[in-house]
Motif scaffolding. Structure first.
Motif, short mmCIF file in Angstrom:
data_model
loop_
_atom_site.label_atom_id
_atom_site.label_comp_id
_atom_site.label_asym_id
_atom_site.label_seq_id
_atom_site.Cartn_x
_atom_site.Cartn_y
_atom_site.Cartn_z
N LEU A 16 33.33 91.80 -76.99
CA LEU A 16 33.07 91.43 -78.38
C LEU A 16 32.30 90.11 -78.44
O LEU A 16 31.36 89.96 -79.25
CB LEU A 16 34.39 91.31 -79.14
N GLU A 17 32.66 89.17 -77.60
CA GLU A 17 31.94 87.89 -77.54
C GLU A 17 30.50 88.13 -77.10
O GLU A 17 29.57 87.50 -77.61
CB GLU A 17 32.64 86.96 -76.55
N ALA A 101 47.29 95.90 -86.47
CA ALA A 101 46.49 96.81 -87.29
C ALA A 101 45.22 96.14 -87.78
O ALA A 101 44.14 96.75 -87.82
CB ALA A 101 47.33 97.29 -88.48
N GLU A 102 45.31 94.85 -88.13
CA GLU A 102 44.14 94.12 -88.62
C GLU A 102 43.08 93.98 -87.52
O GLU A 102 41.87 94.08 -87.80
CB GLU A 102 44.55 92.74 -89.12
N MET A 103 43.50 93.76 -86.30
CA MET A 103 42.55 93.65 -85.19
C MET A 103 41.85 94.97 -84.93
O MET A 103 40.64 95.02 -84.72
CB MET A 103 43.29 93.17 -83.93
N TRP A 104 42.62 96.05 -84.96
CA TRP A 104 42.04 97.37 -84.74
C TRP A 104 41.05 97.73 -85.85
O TRP A 104 39.97 98.27 -85.59
CB TRP A 104 43.13 98.42 -84.63
N GLU A 105 41.40 97.43 -87.07
CA GLU A 105 40.51 97.73 -88.20
C GLU A 105 39.19 96.96 -88.09
O GLU A 105 38.13 97.48 -88.45
CB GLU A 105 41.20 97.38 -89.52
N ALA A 137 32.92 90.32 -85.29
CA ALA A 137 33.51 89.43 -84.30
C ALA A 137 34.40 88.37 -84.97
O ALA A 137 35.50 88.08 -84.50
CB ALA A 137 32.42 88.75 -83.48
N ALA A 138 33.93 87.82 -86.08
CA ALA A 138 34.70 86.80 -86.78
C ALA A 138 35.99 87.36 -87.36
O ALA A 138 37.04 86.71 -87.30
CB ALA A 138 33.85 86.16 -87.89
N VAL A 139 35.91 88.57 -87.92
CA VAL A 139 37.11 89.19 -88.50
C VAL A 139 38.13 89.49 -87.41
O VAL A 139 39.34 89.27 -87.59
CB VAL A 139 36.73 90.48 -89.27
N ALA A 143 41.76 87.87 -87.26
CA ALA A 143 42.95 88.71 -87.25
C ALA A 143 43.86 88.38 -86.08
O ALA A 143 45.09 88.34 -86.21
CB ALA A 143 42.55 90.19 -87.22
N SER A 144 43.25 88.13 -84.90
CA SER A 144 44.07 87.81 -83.73
C SER A 144 44.77 86.46 -83.91
O SER A 144 45.92 86.28 -83.50
CB SER A 144 43.22 87.80 -82.46
#
Length: 308
Positions: A16-17, A101-105, A137-139, A143-144
């Motif tokens: 992702l980075e 769930a937020e990370m997966w989304e 990437a920011a989201v 989330a993490s």
């Protein structure tokens, strides 16, 4: 945590980075090609920083369309945005229960966008695609930070992202270090100023740099900021301080230290002893080359220590 899960989290963050870094580099290339002045193949430097120079070796001049083809849409090129986002999603899916769930989304939202885009549409929509990648990437990072337990899974995620981020900063300086040396025919001119600031834009450092040095774009100060500044999140020193901290937390969690802990500590100590301007006097290229090799050794040592 199972070593396979640790590896998946580590590489989710790295990919992702890397995708976000590619987007920022392409944005930098677009900006620099619009600046009039003596010709430099800006797209070739973008490809070199992304680790994809070999894809364009036989091309006398690289166009934006070719960059989009290879570094945005190509599903087989490890440096391309599409490849990195797909790999990040695959790694995250393998440890679906270890992330929120937020990370997966954040990874799953519109993930087929690049798969469905044709080259013509991607060229026309390139600024929107770049913004979309940076937002994903920011989201995910947000989330993490706000929803993930501070356990070993979180530590592996952060370690992967920090390693990749420090590598991008080092490669950018290594490839573009000539930009940080004044162009005798254009010193003080508009192109010279944009060459200085392009490196800062590519690392989202413009505003932070201004707070520290105002309008002084001296080469040693830019180098100092991107390598030695302890408070800027994309500097090499900051990344290694955090790497050492998270590796230390893993050592506490598992009750042992390994070679990777020593390697991280070595770089932290080395950067703490460097004074502003010293890297230019001793050789910026030599330092970045050695630091990139150190990064590779640290990555391999982490994999051995935690059985990736």
């Amino acid at each position: 945590m199972l070593s396979r899960a640790a590896e998946n989290l580590f590489w989710t963050a790295r990919y992702l980075e890397r995708a976000e870094a590619a987007a920022r580099l392409i944005e930098m290339g677009q900006r620099m090609t619009l600046i009039p002045g003596p010709g430099r193949d800006e797209w070739r430097s973008v490809a070199a920083v992304a680790g994809a120079a070999h894809l364009f070796e036989d091309e006398e001049r690289i166009t934006e369309a070719r960059i989009v083809e290879k570094l945005v849409l190509c599903p087989e090129t490890p440096a391309s945005i599409r490849y990195c986002l797909n790999r990040a999603r695959e790694n995250a899916r393998a440890v679906r229960t270890a992330i929120t769930a937020e990370m997966w989304e954040a990874l799953n939202d519109g993930w087929r966008r690049l798969e469905m885009a044709d080259p013509g549409a991607a060229n026309r929509e390139l600024p929107a695609i770049i913004d979309w990648v940076k937002t994903r990437a920011a989201v995910f990072r947000g989330a993490s930070e706000t929803s993930m337990l501070r356990t070993d899974g979180y530590y592996f995620l952060r370690i992967g992202g920090l390693l990749e981020r420090s590598e991008l900063t080092l490669r950018l300086l290594d490839v573009k270090y000539y930009v940080l040396l004044p162009e005798t025919e254009t010193v003080g001119g508009g192109r010279d100023h944009h060459q200085w600031t392009s490196v800062l834009h590519a690392t989202s450092a413009s505003r932070a740099y201004h707070h520290v040095y105002r309008g002084d774009f001296s080469p040693w100060k830019i180098t100092d900021f991107l390598i030695l500044n302890q408070r800027f999140p994309r500097s090499v020193a900051y990344c290694y301080n955090e790497l050492s901290r998270y590796l230390g937390l893993l050592a506490l969690a598992y009750g042992r230290r390994d070679h990777c802990h020593m390697l991280a500590g070595e770089m932290v100590a080395r950067l703490a002893d460097v004074e502003m301007g010293e890297l230019f006097q001793t050789g910026l290229h030599e330092f970045t080359t050695e630091a990139l090799q150190h990064n590779a050794r640290l990555s391999a040592a982490i994999s051995r220590a935690y059985h990736f």
